[in-house]
Design a protein around this motif. Structure first.
Motif, PDB file in Angstrom:
ATOM      1  N   GLY A 121       2.777  51.289  61.852  1.00 29.30           N
ATOM      2  CA  GLY A 121       2.641  50.766  60.505  1.00 29.30           C
ATOM      3  C   GLY A 121       1.269  50.962  59.898  1.00 29.30           C
ATOM      4  N   GLU A 122       0.304  51.453  60.678  1.00 29.34           N
ATOM      5  CA  GLU A 122      -1.053  51.681  60.173  1.00 29.34           C
ATOM      6  C   GLU A 122      -1.235  53.082  59.607  1.00 29.34           C
ATOM      7  OE1 GLU A 122      -3.681  50.926  63.409  1.00 29.34           O
ATOM      8  OE2 GLU A 122      -3.469  48.750  63.289  1.00 29.34           O
ATOM      9  N   ILE A 123      -0.185  53.925  59.688  1.00 30.53           N
ATOM     10  CA  ILE A 123      -0.331  55.345  59.351  1.00 30.53           C
ATOM     11  C   ILE A 123       0.514  55.724  58.138  1.00 30.53           C
ATOM     12  CG2 ILE A 123      -0.126  57.705  60.219  1.00 30.53           C
ATOM     13  CD1 ILE A 123      -0.307  56.514  63.065  1.00 30.53           C
ATOM     14  N   LEU A 124      -0.111  56.414  57.184  1.00 35.66           N
ATOM     15  CA  LEU A 124       0.557  56.964  56.008  1.00 35.66           C
ATOM     16  C   LEU A 124       0.329  58.468  55.998  1.00 35.66           C
ATOM     17  CD1 LEU A 124       1.910  56.692  53.148  1.00 35.66           C
ATOM     18  CD2 LEU A 124      -0.410  56.391  52.237  1.00 35.66           C
ATOM     19  N   VAL A 125       1.400  59.241  55.823  1.00 31.48           N
ATOM     20  CA  VAL A 125       1.302  60.705  55.779  1.00 31.48           C
ATOM     21  C   VAL A 125       1.696  61.173  54.382  1.00 31.48           C
ATOM     22  CG1 VAL A 125       2.094  62.894  56.757  1.00 31.48           C
ATOM     23  CG2 VAL A 125       1.868  60.877  58.227  1.00 31.48           C
ATOM     24  N   ASP A 154       6.166  48.674  58.978  1.00 31.27           N
ATOM     25  CA  ASP A 154       6.263  48.556  60.428  1.00 31.27           C
ATOM     26  C   ASP A 154       6.489  49.905  61.099  1.00 31.27           C
ATOM     27  OD1 ASP A 154       8.827  49.077  59.615  1.00 31.27           O
ATOM     28  OD2 ASP A 154       9.715  47.227  60.423  1.00 31.27           O
ATOM     29  N   ASP A 155       6.355  50.994  60.337  1.00 28.40           N
ATOM     30  CA  ASP A 155       6.510  52.326  60.911  1.00 28.40           C
ATOM     31  C   ASP A 155       5.700  53.326  60.099  1.00 28.40           C
ATOM     32  OD1 ASP A 155       7.391  54.255  62.665  1.00 28.40           O
ATOM     33  OD2 ASP A 155       9.497  53.668  62.513  1.00 28.40           O
ATOM     34  N   VAL A 156       5.491  54.520  60.654  1.00 22.96           N
ATOM     35  CA  VAL A 156       4.812  55.585  59.928  1.00 22.96           C
ATOM     36  C   VAL A 156       5.607  55.871  58.654  1.00 22.96           C
ATOM     37  CG1 VAL A 156       3.979  57.962  60.021  1.00 22.96           C
ATOM     38  CG2 VAL A 156       4.036  56.583  62.110  1.00 22.96           C
ATOM     39  N   ALA A 161       2.041  63.120  47.854  1.00 15.15           N
ATOM     40  CA  ALA A 161       0.665  62.708  47.558  1.00 15.15           C
ATOM     41  C   ALA A 161       0.538  62.094  46.168  1.00 15.15           C
ATOM     42  CB  ALA A 161      -0.273  63.910  47.682  1.00 15.15           C
ATOM     43  N   ALA A 162       1.450  62.450  45.261  1.00 16.95           N
ATOM     44  CA  ALA A 162       1.390  61.928  43.901  1.00 16.95           C
ATOM     45  C   ALA A 162       2.135  60.605  43.740  1.00 16.95           C
ATOM     46  CB  ALA A 162       1.960  62.958  42.917  1.00 16.95           C
ATOM     47  N   ALA A 163       2.760  60.103  44.817  1.00 21.23           N
ATOM     48  CA  ALA A 163       3.525  58.861  44.733  1.00 21.23           C
ATOM     49  C   ALA A 163       2.579  57.679  44.586  1.00 21.23           C
ATOM     50  CB  ALA A 163       4.405  58.705  45.967  1.00 21.23           C
ATOM     51  N   GLU A 164       2.487  57.129  43.387  1.00 19.00           N
ATOM     52  CA  GLU A 164       1.554  56.035  43.132  1.00 19.00           C
ATOM     53  C   GLU A 164       1.970  54.753  43.854  1.00 19.00           C
ATOM     54  OE1 GLU A 164       1.163  55.532  38.958  1.00 19.00           O
ATOM     55  OE2 GLU A 164       0.224  57.491  38.630  1.00 19.00           O
ATOM     56  N   ARG A 165       3.234  54.639  44.181  1.00 17.61           N
ATOM     57  CA  ARG A 165       3.717  53.408  44.821  1.00 17.61           C
ATOM     58  C   ARG A 165       3.261  53.303  46.277  1.00 17.61           C
ATOM     59  NH1 ARG A 165       9.968  51.150  44.600  1.00 17.61           N
ATOM     60  NH2 ARG A 165       9.653  49.370  46.007  1.00 17.61           N
ATOM     61  N   ALA A 166       2.881  54.421  46.878  1.00 18.34           N
ATOM     62  CA  ALA A 166       2.434  54.401  48.278  1.00 18.34           C
ATOM     63  C   ALA A 166       1.062  53.739  48.353  1.00 18.34           C
ATOM     64  CB  ALA A 166       2.375  55.816  48.840  1.00 18.34           C
ATOM     65  N   THR A 167       0.992  52.584  48.989  1.00 16.72           N
ATOM     66  CA  THR A 167      -0.265  51.846  49.080  1.00 16.72           C
ATOM     67  C   THR A 167      -1.081  52.292  50.288  1.00 16.72           C
ATOM     68  OG1 THR A 167       0.863  50.088  50.308  1.00 16.72           O
ATOM     69  CG2 THR A 167       0.702  49.836  47.925  1.00 16.72           C
ATOM     70  N   GLY A 168      -2.324  51.803  50.347  1.00 13.80           N
ATOM     71  CA  GLY A 168      -3.238  52.215  51.396  1.00 13.80           C
ATOM     72  C   GLY A 168      -2.868  51.685  52.771  1.00 13.80           C
ATOM     73  N   ARG A 169      -3.338  52.409  53.793  1.00 11.00           N
ATOM     74  CA  ARG A 169      -3.193  52.002  55.185  1.00 11.00           C
ATOM     75  C   ARG A 169      -4.477  52.370  55.924  1.00 11.00           C
ATOM     76  NH1 ARG A 169       3.071  52.840  57.308  1.00 11.00           N
ATOM     77  NH2 ARG A 169       4.063  51.764  55.558  1.00 11.00           N
ATOM     78  N   PRO A 170      -4.706  51.800  57.104  1.00  5.51           N
ATOM     79  CA  PRO A 170      -5.931  52.123  57.834  1.00  5.51           C
ATOM     80  C   PRO A 170      -6.131  53.614  58.072  1.00  5.51           C
ATOM     81  CG  PRO A 170      -4.923  50.183  58.774  1.00  5.51           C
ATOM     82  CD  PRO A 170      -3.956  50.707  57.758  1.00  5.51           C
ATOM     83  N   VAL A 171      -5.039  54.349  58.349  1.00  8.85           N
ATOM     84  CA  VAL A 171      -5.144  55.787  58.598  1.00  8.85           C
ATOM     85  C   VAL A 171      -4.242  56.531  57.619  1.00  8.85           C
ATOM     86  CG1 VAL A 171      -4.873  57.657  60.260  1.00  8.85           C
ATOM     87  CG2 VAL A 171      -5.589  55.386  61.048  1.00  8.85           C
ATOM     88  N   VAL A 172      -4.812  57.518  56.929  1.00  5.95           N
ATOM     89  CA  VAL A 172      -4.040  58.367  56.020  1.00  5.95           C
ATOM     90  C   VAL A 172      -4.205  59.813  56.480  1.00  5.95           C
ATOM     91  CG1 VAL A 172      -3.772  59.206  53.653  1.00  5.95           C
ATOM     92  CG2 VAL A 172      -4.308  56.794  54.072  1.00  5.95           C
ATOM     93  N   VAL A 173      -3.073  60.512  56.611  1.00  5.21           N
ATOM     94  CA  VAL A 173      -3.066  61.925  56.996  1.00  5.21           C
ATOM     95  C   VAL A 173      -2.516  62.718  55.815  1.00  5.21           C
ATOM     96  CG1 VAL A 173      -2.226  63.648  58.640  1.00  5.21           C
ATOM     97  CG2 VAL A 173      -2.661  61.288  59.403  1.00  5.21           C
TER      98      VAL A 173
END
Length: 216
Positions: A121-125, A154-156, A161-173
């Motif tokens: 849950g800490e990772i956003l790709v 609770d999951d990756v 990249a242009a999706a404004e609804r995607a909020t921040g997470r500790p790790v972004v790839v």
């Protein structure tokens, strides 16, 4: 701000929540290496935590542990999961990869982050070009179901990249797997703002530096 390709290893300059490795297991420091790493897409109806998101296809061959230097740490504070980070407190790493191999490099980086103890849950790709196969699969069931998984955190999670609804997470790839130079120039600063502790960019270093330089 040119990005200089580093030795392919992930250094985390900011401490953050990490999942505790299983007893008797030593979690290696992740060293993402570009290369194919397809994994089967989660079947419809399966619990999010039971299947690791990935590209549909046969599982990648098992890897042995890789020795690496200990992760670098500082006393910089880490924003909580789900809240945008700041460039001043974010470690940046560039993983060289061609556009058609950027998604594979990003998948490999995610695998190594999880193996090292990072909670899913800490990772956003994010992808700048074609949508990640996992996101395409989940979107086929409707946007409500897709974004519900994002909000559960609770999951990756994989998004454009242009999706404004995607909020921040500790790790972004970020997989720079296509898109125009304008899209890339907008995606990278936005991804940095979303990353609380670590930003990993997978793509062509020459193109990335040219795009950032032109927009400096």
């Amino acid at each position: 701000m040119p990005l200089i390709p580093e030795e392919p290893q992930i250094h985390e300059s900011v401490p953050g929540p990490r999942a505790t490795p299983a007893a008797g297991r030593t979690a290696p420091t992740p060293r993402p290496v570009p290369g194919p790493g397809p994994r089967p897409a989660p079947p419809r109806g399966a619990p999010a935590s039971s299947v690791r998101p990935g590209k549909p296809g046969p599982a990648a061959p098992p890897r042995g542990p890789v020795a690496a230097p200990p992760a670098q740490r500082t006393n910089s504070p880490q924003p909580p999961a789900g809240e945008p980070g700041t460039a001043a407190g974010t470690q940046l790493q560039l993983i060289p990869a061609p556009a058609d191999g950027a998604v594979d490099a990003a998948d490999e980086a995610v695998d190594l982050l999880l193996d090292s103890g990072r909670a899913p849950g800490e990772i956003l790709v994010l992808t700048t070009g074609e949508t990640h196969p996992w996101a395409t699969h989940e979107l086929s069931f409707g946007e409500a179901s897709y974004w519900a998984q994002h909000d559960a955190a609770d999951d990756v999670f994989y998004a454009d990249a242009a999706a404004e609804r995607a909020t921040g997470r500790p790790v972004v790839v970020v997989a720079v797997n296509g898109g125009s130079d304008e899209v890339t120039a907008q995606a990278l600063p936005a991804a940095m703002a979303r990353a609380g502790a670590l930003l990993i960019v997978c793509g062509d270093p020459q193109r990335i530096n040219a795009v950032l330089g032109a927009n400096a």
